[in-house]
Design a protein around this motif. Structure first.
Motif, PDB file in Angstrom:
ATOM      1  N   GLN A 228     -61.370 -31.752  98.619  1.00 33.57           N
ATOM      2  CA  GLN A 228     -60.982 -33.148  98.697  1.00 33.57           C
ATOM      3  C   GLN A 228     -62.107 -33.997  99.273  1.00 33.57           C
ATOM      4  O   GLN A 228     -62.344 -35.119  98.832  1.00 33.57           O
ATOM      5  N   ALA A 229     -62.814 -33.455 100.276  1.00 31.74           N
ATOM      6  CA  ALA A 229     -63.937 -34.190 100.863  1.00 31.74           C
ATOM      7  C   ALA A 229     -65.044 -34.404  99.839  1.00 31.74           C
ATOM      8  O   ALA A 229     -65.638 -35.487  99.760  1.00 31.74           O
ATOM      9  N   ALA A 230     -65.313 -33.370  99.033  1.00 25.78           N
ATOM     10  CA  ALA A 230     -66.341 -33.508  97.999  1.00 25.78           C
ATOM     11  C   ALA A 230     -65.927 -34.526  96.949  1.00 25.78           C
ATOM     12  O   ALA A 230     -66.752 -35.314  96.458  1.00 25.78           O
ATOM     13  N   ALA A 231     -64.650 -34.521  96.589  1.00 23.95           N
ATOM     14  CA  ALA A 231     -64.165 -35.485  95.601  1.00 23.95           C
ATOM     15  C   ALA A 231     -64.274 -36.914  96.127  1.00 23.95           C
ATOM     16  O   ALA A 231     -64.551 -37.844  95.362  1.00 23.95           O
ATOM     17  N   SER A 232     -64.082 -37.084  97.425  1.00 19.56           N
ATOM     18  CA  SER A 232     -64.129 -38.418  98.009  1.00 19.56           C
ATOM     19  C   SER A 232     -65.558 -38.902  98.220  1.00 19.56           C
ATOM     20  O   SER A 232     -65.870 -40.069  97.978  1.00 19.56           O
ATOM     21  N   SER A 233     -66.438 -38.015  98.670  1.00 14.49           N
ATOM     22  CA  SER A 233     -67.798 -38.425  99.007  1.00 14.49           C
ATOM     23  C   SER A 233     -68.746 -38.372  97.822  1.00 14.49           C
ATOM     24  O   SER A 233     -69.739 -39.111  97.790  1.00 14.49           O
ATOM     25  N   ALA A 234     -68.491 -37.492  96.863  1.00 12.30           N
ATOM     26  CA  ALA A 234     -69.390 -37.356  95.709  1.00 12.30           C
ATOM     27  C   ALA A 234     -68.734 -37.925  94.459  1.00 12.30           C
ATOM     28  O   ALA A 234     -68.938 -39.079  94.097  1.00 12.30           O
ATOM     29  N   THR A 235     -67.948 -37.118  93.780  1.00  9.06           N
ATOM     30  CA  THR A 235     -67.233 -37.555  92.586  1.00  9.06           C
ATOM     31  C   THR A 235     -66.050 -36.627  92.354  1.00  9.06           C
ATOM     32  O   THR A 235     -66.181 -35.406  92.548  1.00  9.06           O
ATOM     33  N   PRO A 236     -64.901 -37.141  91.951  1.00 16.06           N
ATOM     34  CA  PRO A 236     -63.762 -36.265  91.653  1.00 16.06           C
ATOM     35  C   PRO A 236     -64.054 -35.268  90.538  1.00 16.06           C
ATOM     36  O   PRO A 236     -63.413 -34.219  90.461  1.00 16.06           O
ATOM     37  N   ARG A 237     -65.003 -35.590  89.664  1.00 17.33           N
ATOM     38  CA  ARG A 237     -65.340 -34.681  88.568  1.00 17.33           C
ATOM     39  C   ARG A 237     -65.978 -33.388  89.062  1.00 17.33           C
ATOM     40  O   ARG A 237     -66.052 -32.397  88.330  1.00 17.33           O
ATOM     41  N   ALA A 238     -66.472 -33.372  90.318  1.00 22.42           N
ATOM     42  CA  ALA A 238     -67.095 -32.164  90.859  1.00 22.42           C
ATOM     43  C   ALA A 238     -66.069 -31.165  91.360  1.00 22.42           C
ATOM     44  O   ALA A 238     -66.394 -29.989  91.561  1.00 22.42           O
ATOM     45  N   ARG A 239     -64.837 -31.589  91.552  1.00 24.60           N
ATOM     46  CA  ARG A 239     -63.836 -30.700  92.151  1.00 24.60           C
ATOM     47  C   ARG A 239     -63.587 -29.441  91.312  1.00 24.60           C
ATOM     48  O   ARG A 239     -63.528 -28.334  91.871  1.00 24.60           O
ATOM     49  N   PRO A 240     -63.416 -29.539  89.990  1.00 25.30           N
ATOM     50  CA  PRO A 240     -63.221 -28.294  89.221  1.00 25.30           C
ATOM     51  C   PRO A 240     -64.386 -27.317  89.361  1.00 25.30           C
ATOM     52  O   PRO A 240     -64.176 -26.100  89.327  1.00 25.30           O
ATOM     53  N   LEU A 241     -65.599 -27.832  89.521  1.00 29.40           N
ATOM     54  CA  LEU A 241     -66.747 -26.944  89.680  1.00 29.40           C
ATOM     55  C   LEU A 241     -66.736 -26.276  91.046  1.00 29.40           C
ATOM     56  O   LEU A 241     -67.094 -25.101  91.180  1.00 29.40           O
ATOM     57  N   LEU A 242     -66.341 -27.005  92.079  1.00 30.21           N
ATOM     58  CA  LEU A 242     -66.283 -26.416  93.411  1.00 30.21           C
ATOM     59  C   LEU A 242     -65.247 -25.304  93.484  1.00 30.21           C
ATOM     60  O   LEU A 242     -65.419 -24.323  94.212  1.00 30.21           O
ATOM     61  N   THR A 243     -64.152 -25.464  92.743  1.00 31.73           N
ATOM     62  CA  THR A 243     -63.125 -24.413  92.757  1.00 31.73           C
ATOM     63  C   THR A 243     -63.624 -23.130  92.096  1.00 31.73           C
ATOM     64  O   THR A 243     -63.011 -22.067  92.270  1.00 31.73           O
ATOM     65  N   GLN A 244     -64.723 -23.205  91.342  1.00 27.47           N
ATOM     66  CA  GLN A 244     -65.286 -22.024  90.702  1.00 27.47           C
ATOM     67  C   GLN A 244     -66.255 -21.272  91.608  1.00 27.47           C
ATOM     68  O   GLN A 244     -66.838 -20.265  91.199  1.00 27.47           O
ATOM     69  N   ASP A 245     -66.445 -21.746  92.838  1.00 21.02           N
ATOM     70  CA  ASP A 245     -67.368 -21.100  93.767  1.00 21.02           C
ATOM     71  C   ASP A 245     -66.924 -19.653  94.017  1.00 21.02           C
ATOM     72  O   ASP A 245     -65.816 -19.402  94.498  1.00 21.02           O
ATOM     73  N   ARG A 246     -67.798 -18.690  93.703  1.00 23.38           N
ATOM     74  CA  ARG A 246     -67.425 -17.286  93.774  1.00 23.38           C
ATOM     75  C   ARG A 246     -67.258 -16.795  95.215  1.00 23.38           C
ATOM     76  O   ARG A 246     -66.429 -15.919  95.483  1.00 23.38           O
ATOM     77  N   THR A 247     -68.034 -17.338  96.144  1.00 23.90           N
ATOM     78  CA  THR A 247     -67.865 -16.912  97.526  1.00 23.90           C
ATOM     79  C   THR A 247     -66.502 -17.323  98.049  1.00 23.90           C
ATOM     80  O   THR A 247     -65.801 -16.534  98.706  1.00 23.90           O
ATOM     81  N   ALA A 248     -66.102 -18.553  97.751  1.00 25.83           N
ATOM     82  CA  ALA A 248     -64.785 -19.028  98.189  1.00 25.83           C
ATOM     83  C   ALA A 248     -63.675 -18.226  97.513  1.00 25.83           C
ATOM     84  O   ALA A 248     -62.710 -17.807  98.170  1.00 25.83           O
TER      85      ALA A 248
END
Length: 407
Positions: A78-98
């Motif tokens: 949510q912080a990334a969507a607010s500070s960067a762009t909401p379009r980045a959220r699906p990519l962040l959810t693909q983070d393999r470490t998380a």
């Protein structure tokens, strides 16, 4: 087409936890089988009460850790969507470490819970208890390692720079797939013959993928030619042709079924979407509410690196292109304009942004004059004109003109 959907499933946030959950169930179930092969001397080494106590501690702690980690992860999204762009959220959810961290905690909780049920219910004999304890100790080591990795990952999770890096990395992967299959395997689109029949989709949306192999098979069977006007990333609607067809009779519905549209764009076969997301981050960073020129400069640098790698896509051709399906390669002018116009508009009054933009355009010209020469120079002139209209300090304008000397 199957590869496209399998990649979607593999990247989904639920997939890896589901795999770990299945592995936990299998591990608990296989313990009695393995126990039957243990030497008799090992059976008396472990007391069932000790195993039950260990599993109880693991079950209670892993549930809390899993819930806390998921809350932390989604807060970062949510912080990334607010500070960067909401379009980045699906990519962040693909983070393999998380995903691996959450999967480990969920799998550990399920393993310990099922193991505890089996132990307290008397389902395990003495040999199975030995195996279960060994698996539990291995799981504890894995959990500790994953906790350390997760703590390290959280140190940079959810920031603007993180979002820029994730978008660039995802776009690099999409470019790698595009280089391996230029133009999705279609032949280069030229002039569309007179009399070609337009095919319009029933619903508006963005093209996500096109099954060129299926279209080639349809065209061969019907003795037709298919001309794709809307490559992945394009917006199409009921009144706008997505393709044209010559010959072949009534194959319009079959052709449109292979052009998959959705309400939003994705990066899998649309690398240009990465440029648009980075441009959006730069534009937001330059707004009066955020006022973060540094993030805008990072976005400009990332877009420049991606555009220089895209040079090979414009002239690349598939080794064995589909000879009945035709599609145009990306347009360099559109890519440069979509990437840098928001920066030129919103950063027109900032000399440091303008200089960085002019230097980026100069890099594109130096890398490939044939591909980027004209669009980069046109964008340079536009950015300079916007800056001259917005700036009131003459030396800043002079510095921009000096940076744009490549034109």
């Amino acid at each position: 087409m199957l590869t496209f959907y399998l990649r979607r499933i593999w990247q989904s946030i639920w997939f890896l936890p589901a795999i770990y959950a299945v592995a936990a169930v299998l591990a608990v179930g296989v313990a009695p089988v393995i126990g039957g092969y243990l030497p008799d001397g090992w059976v008396a080494l472990v007391k069932i009460d000790a195993l039950a106590a260990t599993l109880n501690i693991l079950a209670s702690s892993m549930l809390a850790v899993a819930i806390f980690s998921m809350a932390t992860m989604f807060s970062a999204f949510q912080a990334a969507a607010s500070s960067a762009t909401p379009r980045a959220r699906p990519l962040l959810t693909q983070d393999r470490t998380a995903q691996t961290a959450i999967s480990t905690f969920v799998g550990a909780f399920l393993f310990s819970l099922l193991g505890l049920i089996g132990v307290n219910s008397g389902l395990y004999g003495e040999a199975a208890v030995v195996v279960l304890l060994a698996l539990t100790l291995l799981l504890v080591v894995h959990v500790v390692v994953m906790l350390i990795r997760w703590i390290h990952r959280l140190s940079g999770f959810g920031g603007v720079e993180e979002a820029i890096a994730v978008i660039e990395a995802a776009t690099e992967k999409a470019l790698g797939r595009a280089e391996g299959c230029p133009n999705l395997g279609a032949s280069r689109l030229g002039d569309i013959p007179d009399g070609a029949r337009p095919l319009c989709p029933a619903r508006a949306g963005h093209v996500q993928t096109i099954d060129v192999a299926a279209l080639q098979a349809i065209a061969e069977k019907a003795d037709a030619r298919i001309y794709i006007l809307s490559p992945p990333g394009s917006y199409v609607g009921p009144g706008e042709p997505a393709a044209h067809v010559t010959g072949g009779g009534e194959i319009g519905d079959a052709v449109l079924e292979q052009i998959i549209t959705a309400p939003s764009r994705t990066l899998e076969e649309d690398p240009a979407f990465g440029l648009d997301m980075l441009a959006e981050i730069a534009s937001r960073a330059l707004s009066d509410a955020v006022n973060d020129s540094g993030s805008a400069l990072s976005a400009i640098t990332a877009m420049t690196r991606l555009l220089t790698r895209m040079c090979g896509l414009f002239d690349a051709r598939a080794d064995d292109p589909a000879d009945r399906v035709f599609m145009a390669p990306p347009d360099p002018a559109v890519l440069v304009t979509n990437a840098f116009r928001p920066v030129a508009r919103d950063g027109a009054d900032r000399v440091e942004v303008g200089i960085s933009l002019q230097r980026a355009l100069g890099v594109l010209v130096a890398v490939d004059e044939t591909v980027f020469g004209e669009p980069a120079r046109a964008m340079s002139r536009e950015a300079l004109a916007r800056a001259e209209a917005a700036m009131q300090y003459a030396p800043d304008v002079d510095a921009l003109k000096a940076a744009a000397a490549f034109k």
